[in-house]
Design a protein around this motif. Structure first.
Motif, mmCIF file in Angstrom:
data_model
loop_
_atom_site.group_PDB
_atom_site.id
_atom_site.type_symbol
_atom_site.label_atom_id
_atom_site.label_comp_id
_atom_site.label_asym_id
_atom_site.label_seq_id
_atom_site.Cartn_x
_atom_site.Cartn_y
_atom_site.Cartn_z
ATOM 1 N N PHE A 1 0.862 -1.096 0.138
ATOM 2 C CA PHE A 1 -0.183 -0.020 -0.096
ATOM 3 C C PHE A 1 0.915 1.443 -0.105
ATOM 4 N N LEU A 2 1.997 1.263 0.672
ATOM 5 C CA LEU A 2 2.980 2.213 0.730
ATOM 6 C C LEU A 2 3.519 2.696 -0.407
ATOM 7 N N TYR A 3 4.036 1.545 -1.137
ATOM 8 C CA TYR A 3 4.944 1.636 -2.477
ATOM 9 C C TYR A 3 4.186 2.358 -3.515
ATOM 10 N N TRP A 4 2.945 1.680 -3.756
ATOM 11 C CA TRP A 4 1.949 2.110 -4.665
ATOM 12 C C TRP A 4 0.940 3.252 -4.192
ATOM 13 N N ASN A 5 1.165 3.804 -3.015
ATOM 14 C CA ASN A 5 0.085 4.562 -2.676
ATOM 15 C C ASN A 5 -1.254 4.139 -2.792
ATOM 16 N N ASP B 1 -3.497 5.546 -12.072
ATOM 17 C CA ASP B 1 -2.444 5.651 -12.914
ATOM 18 C C ASP B 1 -2.080 4.395 -13.438
ATOM 19 N N ARG B 2 -1.942 3.258 -12.642
ATOM 20 C CA ARG B 2 -1.410 1.837 -12.758
ATOM 21 C C ARG B 2 -2.341 0.655 -12.763
ATOM 22 N N PRO B 3 -2.123 -0.273 -13.595
ATOM 23 C CA PRO B 3 -3.014 -1.417 -13.642
ATOM 24 C C PRO B 3 -3.128 -2.159 -12.527
#
Length: 362
Positions: free
Chosen positions: A191-195, A214-216
């Motif tokens: 959760f922290l890495y990809w917010n 912004d990401r899949p």
């Protein structure tokens, strides 16, 4: 529960087929009640896809000891659903085949339906090819506060393993990655890495879904009101009724998270310093009229007072916390924490700061 799957309405469990309709997603984080069908749902899809199409799967756990028993027992709860097929697994491979006329017939490479992977040793797999794998499952990817720890740079290790298997840009088939876990804490490396965020409300189809802008990546909260009602009315449900464990086990509330001491920063608060821990930099503010400190993502990068909590976080022009008593501003903040005068902007910041406090107070 004193019941069998045949006696329960299976619509109360997570339905992976609906989740798969999000065809543009590569990484699915599936968080749900204990017993809500997360692992079973992935397993059923993997078996069906191998039988019909010959596609293989990968099953990931963090450490070797995590992998041994789950692999050996992997098919035990589902093999009765496939009476014409035979299942076998060891510490490396999952096998599936039509039941042969000769029960002593040896298993062969064509019977391999899946592979077991250990994240802590994933770098050893870089030269190996897996052309038939089109799905991966990292089971129990969230950790409770116990003896086990997340790996250093764990998200990078998982991405390395994914790239080893999926071979992006080489013509390998699309590989979907499912991360499955019970609801433990939103403060975790992923959760922290990809917010990432947890969904707060249902979508138009009645699903608790949050898609990264912004990401899949998709986060799914697989709570199910029917499942909650069934589980509440079991003997175990009555045993834990009204406890925090019931919220976690039955209602998919995060066991290790609560919003005590979480509140917005006062507009009158003044900036004091920042601290960096595990590559996360947070600002500490103080409202001396209210008598509160606030920990926030808002920082003043030009302000000279900056602390590093670990040697890894230490950078030029930062103070390394060797002795908290020699760093007066940080000591005052620590005293405020002990007196219950520290507030946090959100749960993630609260949990990160708690980890810092445990380190500096030891």
């Amino acid at each position: 529960w004193g019941d069998t799957l045949n006696e329960i309405d299976t619509s109360i469990f997570w339905n992976i087929r609906r989740t798969l309709t999000y065809s543009d997603i590569l990484i699915f984080l599936i968080l749900g009640n204990r017993g809500g069908g997360k692992t079973y749902g992935f397993k059923e899809w993997a078996i069906d896809d191998f039988i019909k199409n010959g596609n293989q799967f990968g099953y990931i756990r963090r450490y070797k000891d995590d992998l041994k028993e789950p692999m050996k027992q992997y098919f035990k709860d589902i093999e009765d659903k496939y009476p014409d097929y035979e299942f076998k697994s060891d510490t490396k491979y999952f096998y599936i085949r039509l039941k042969p006329a000769d029960p002593n017939e040896k298993w062969t490479e064509k019977d391999i339906a899946g592979y077991g992977f250990t994240l802590s040793t994933a770098n050893n797999k870089k030269s190996i090819s897996y052309p038939k794998i089109n799905k991966l499952c990292f089971d129990e990817f969230l950790l409770d506060k116990g003896n086990q720890r997340y790996l250093e740079n764990e998200v990078i290790a998982l991405l390395n393993l994914y790239e080893t298997i999926a071979r992006p840009g080489t013509g390998h088939c699309k590989v979907l990655l499912f991360l499955l876990a019970n609801a433990l804490s939103v403060t975790n490396p992923y959760f922290l890495y990809w917010n990432l965020q947890m969904p707060e409300k249902q979508d138009k189809n009645g699903k608790w879904i949050w898609r990264h802008p912004d990401r899949p990546i998709l986060v799914e909260d697989v709570r199910n009101d029917k499942f909650i009602d069934v589980k509440k009315n079991t003997g175990f449900g009555k045993l834990i009724e009204g406890t925090s464990y019931a919220g976690y086990s039955i209602e998919n509330k995060f066991l290790l998270d609560n919003d005590t001491f979480v509140e917005p920063k006062s507009p009158k608060a003044r900036y004091c310093f920042s601290f960096t821990y595990m590559e996360h930099t947070l600002g500490v503010w103080a409202d001396f009229i209210e008598g509160k400190y606030y920990v926030s993502k808002q920082i003043d990068p030009s302000y000279p007072l900056k602390y590093a909590i670990t040697m890894k976080d230490h950078q030029p022009n930062m103070l390394f916390i060797k002795n908290k008593n020699r760093n007066l501003p940080f000591k005052r903040f620590l005293d405020g924490y002990k007196d219950g005068c520290v507030r946090f902007e959100n749960i993630n910041i609260k949990n990160i700061t708690y980890d810092v406090m445990k380190m500096v107070m030891n």
